[in-house]
Design a protein around this motif. Structure first.
Motif, PDB file in Angstrom:
ATOM      1  N   ARG A 308       0.840  -1.195   0.000  1.00  0.00           N
ATOM      2  CA  ARG A 308       0.000   0.000   0.000  1.00  0.00           C
ATOM      3  C   ARG A 308       0.874   1.244   0.000  1.00  0.00           C
ATOM      4  O   ARG A 308       1.782   1.384   0.830  1.00  0.00           O
ATOM      5  N   PRO A 309       0.635   2.204  -0.890  1.00  0.00           N
ATOM      6  CA  PRO A 309       1.479   3.407  -0.935  1.00  0.00           C
ATOM      7  C   PRO A 309       1.364   4.281   0.312  1.00  0.00           C
ATOM      8  O   PRO A 309       2.278   5.045   0.630  1.00  0.00           O
ATOM      9  N   GLU A 310       0.238   4.145   1.060  1.00  0.00           N
ATOM     10  CA  GLU A 310       0.057   4.976   2.258  1.00  0.00           C
ATOM     11  C   GLU A 310       0.861   4.463   3.452  1.00  0.00           C
ATOM     12  O   GLU A 310       0.954   5.147   4.477  1.00  0.00           O
ATOM     13  N   ILE A 311       1.416   3.250   3.329  1.00  0.00           N
ATOM     14  CA  ILE A 311       2.062   2.590   4.466  1.00  0.00           C
ATOM     15  C   ILE A 311       3.554   2.432   4.210  1.00  0.00           C
ATOM     16  O   ILE A 311       3.975   2.064   3.100  1.00  0.00           O
ATOM     17  N   ASP A 312       4.348   2.724   5.217  1.00  0.00           N
ATOM     18  CA  ASP A 312       5.797   2.547   5.165  1.00  0.00           C
ATOM     19  C   ASP A 312       6.105   1.062   5.357  1.00  0.00           C
ATOM     20  O   ASP A 312       5.948   0.519   6.457  1.00  0.00           O
ATOM     21  N   ALA A 313       6.552   0.404   4.306  1.00  0.00           N
ATOM     22  CA  ALA A 313       6.779  -1.040   4.343  1.00  0.00           C
ATOM     23  C   ALA A 313       7.862  -1.447   5.323  1.00  0.00           C
ATOM     24  O   ALA A 313       7.920  -2.619   5.726  1.00  0.00           O
ATOM     25  N   GLU A 314       8.706  -0.509   5.725  1.00  0.00           N
ATOM     26  CA  GLU A 314       9.789  -0.820   6.662  1.00  0.00           C
ATOM     27  C   GLU A 314       9.365  -0.637   8.112  1.00  0.00           C
ATOM     28  O   GLU A 314      10.164  -0.871   9.025  1.00  0.00           O
ATOM     29  N   GLU A 335       9.347 -13.984   9.127  1.00  0.00           N
ATOM     30  CA  GLU A 335       9.301 -12.765   8.325  1.00  0.00           C
ATOM     31  C   GLU A 335      10.116 -11.666   9.029  1.00  0.00           C
ATOM     32  O   GLU A 335       9.599 -10.924   9.866  1.00  0.00           O
ATOM     33  N   PRO A 336      11.405 -11.554   8.707  1.00  0.00           N
ATOM     34  CA  PRO A 336      12.267 -10.592   9.412  1.00  0.00           C
ATOM     35  C   PRO A 336      11.910  -9.140   9.161  1.00  0.00           C
ATOM     36  O   PRO A 336      12.375  -8.252   9.887  1.00  0.00           O
ATOM     37  N   SER A 394      13.724  -9.006  16.195  1.00  0.00           N
ATOM     38  CA  SER A 394      13.122  -7.688  16.369  1.00  0.00           C
ATOM     39  C   SER A 394      12.587  -7.533  17.793  1.00  0.00           C
ATOM     40  O   SER A 394      12.421  -8.514  18.522  1.00  0.00           O
ATOM     41  N   PRO A 395      12.296  -6.302  18.228  1.00  0.00           N
ATOM     42  CA  PRO A 395      11.784  -6.070  19.581  1.00  0.00           C
ATOM     43  C   PRO A 395      10.430  -6.750  19.810  1.00  0.00           C
ATOM     44  O   PRO A 395       9.579  -6.770  18.927  1.00  0.00           O
ATOM     45  N   VAL A 396      10.260  -7.294  21.021  1.00  0.00           N
ATOM     46  CA  VAL A 396       9.029  -7.982  21.394  1.00  0.00           C
ATOM     47  C   VAL A 396       8.559  -7.466  22.746  1.00  0.00           C
ATOM     48  O   VAL A 396       9.349  -7.411  23.701  1.00  0.00           O
TER      49      VAL A 396
END
Length: 454
Positions: A308-314, A335-336, A394-396
């Motif tokens: 989605r272009p509205e969402i930052d994929a990172e 999914e890292p 990643s943080p949990v």
């Protein structure tokens, strides 16, 4: 890092216990219990102290009323049976912890107060609705119709408000209708046709609410293998460029519609939120049953939102509720690109099965389409973090209640201990499942943590 709970909550908890002796006896019950929903009359009998869940508490009598009485508990009510010594926070969760599957038994005030009212309020419902149901329904068999009647009333209210041009009020009424229909169907495993009908009414009510919300909730169907999964995406108003997004993963008996309050918190903080039904949940059941590799649908949702272009994929994170809390950790392991994960009342595995309330075990049988409990467990043999949690980098954030009657506290502690470099544990010492009884503190806290982390 492992912490017991946010600092403000720790301070509040200390105040509730250490200051007990300075509180007048007649006021001490509510001070010790922190029971915001139960308005009770405490008798003048002597008070005695006991310890539950590692904290001191005052045990005093409070008046109950008959099942068909005018109110559940209340100041000034007339005692209609022997005084009880139980309230939401002062109940021993190991005795009658319940949520029984005996639908013909009378409704239990302990159970309603300990679990159902906190959950209702946490999801955006009105505690007065629970009291109304309690006064209309003498048994669990009567529970679905009583809740459905309230839902119908909110539908009518929403239609009236919309006709007058009040979109915000109409949206709120439709959301409440969806909540009522959810509570109507959640115990109706013995009435599958009624359960399906009520689930459909829940879906329809939320569909009416979605475009009226501000900002609106966009109905989406995301690809998942040969099928599609339904969901709702809310994007914050006034955004400047792509924004972070939270994927909201339901639990065993929750659905995408039950995330209305958390979605609202997200957009208020400039975050997008996407809630969806996965296998065995909501609209997807029975088309796709709960089974192996549920985490694949979370990865599919991540891919859909990243496109989605509205969402930052990172900057996409996950929040998994109850059973969903297991699956979001499994998703982070495969999914890292998932940047942060919240385990909300989740677990390491299903090892607590024998001690789970019967209603929950019935839920697993229903969601999996199994013949019995043994069959359900066999179909869910991969519901464990064994062999995968070490891949999570990643943080949990792990949020849990010490008095959780479904997934015991040691499950959350095990998750945090397995991720010493990237896990934070918030353990509420008198919290119930998903800390529903302290919903504001933890739901805002979880979204704030995601806001900082993403």
């Amino acid at each position: 890092m492992i912490t017991s709970c946010p600092s403000a909550l720790r301070a509040s908890a200390r105040a509730r216990t250490s200051n007990a002796d300075s509180v007048p006896r007649r006021e001490r019950f509510s001070a010790m219990c922190n029971c915001a929903l139960v308005m009770c009359v405490v008798s003048d009998v002597p008070t005695k102290e006991r310890t539950i869940g590692g904290r001191r508490t005052a045990e005093q009598n409070l008046w109950g009323v008959q099942p068909a009485g005018p109110m559940l508990f209340g100041r000034g009510c007339t005692p209609a049976r022997e005084p009880a010594t139980i309230c939401l926070q002062c109940v021993d969760t190991q005795k009658g912890a319940a949520m029984s599957d005996d639908q013909s038994r009378p409704l239990d005030d302990e159970e309603v107060l300990r679990y159902w009212i906190p959950r209702l309020v946490a999801d955006g419902g009105d505690p007065n609705d629970a009291l109304a149901v309690r006064n209309r329904a003498a048994t669990w068999d009567a529970w679905p119709d009583a809740w459905a009647e309230l839902g119908d009333g909110y539908i009518a209210m929403g239609q009236d408000r919309l006709a007058l041009g009040h979109q915000a009020s109409a949206a709120a009424a439709y959301v409440r209708a969806a909540i009522c229909y959810h509570f109507a169907q959640v115990v109706a495993f013995h009435l599958p046709e009624l359960k399906t009908e009520l689930q459909g009414r829940k879906v329809a009510a939320f569909r009416e609410a979605a475009p009226l919300m501000s900002p609106p909730a966009e109905r989406l169907d995301i690809p998942f293998g040969d099928a599609n999964l339904p969901g709702y995406l809310r994007l914050p108003a006034g955004r400047d460029g792509p924004v972070p997004c939270i994927l909201l993963v339901p639990g065993l008996d929750s659905t995408k519609e039950d995330f209305a309050t958390i979605m609202e918190m997200a957009v208020q903080r400039g975050l997008a939120a996407f809630a969806f039904d996965g296998p065995g949940q909501g609209e997807v059941h029975p088309r796709i049953l709960l089974g192996q590799n549920y985490e694949a649908c979370i990865v599919a949702a991540h891919e859909a939102m990243a496109a989605r272009p509205e969402i930052d994929a990172e900057r996409i994170g996950t929040l998994g509720r109850s059973l969903g809390g297991i699956y979001v950790v499994k998703a982070a392991a495969v999914e890292p690109r998932i940047k942060a994960t919240v385990v909300f009342g989740g677990a390491w595995d299903l090892g607590d099965w024998p001690a789970m309330p019967p209603l929950i075990r019935d839920g697993f049988v229903y969601a999996t389409g199994a013949d019995d409990e043994d069959d359900a467990l066999a179909r869910l043999s991969d519901v464990t973090l064994d062999g995968c949690i070490s891949a999570v980098t990643s943080p949990v954030l792990v949020v849990h209640g010490r008095n959780d009657a479904i997934f015991k506290a040691h499950q959350a502690e095990r998750i945090a201990a397995a991720l010493p470099g990237n896990a934070t544990l918030w353990m509420d010492e008198d919290g119930v499942h998903c800390c529903h009884n302290h919903a504001f503190e933890y739901r805002t806290g979880m979204v704030d943590w995601l806001d900082r982390t993403l």
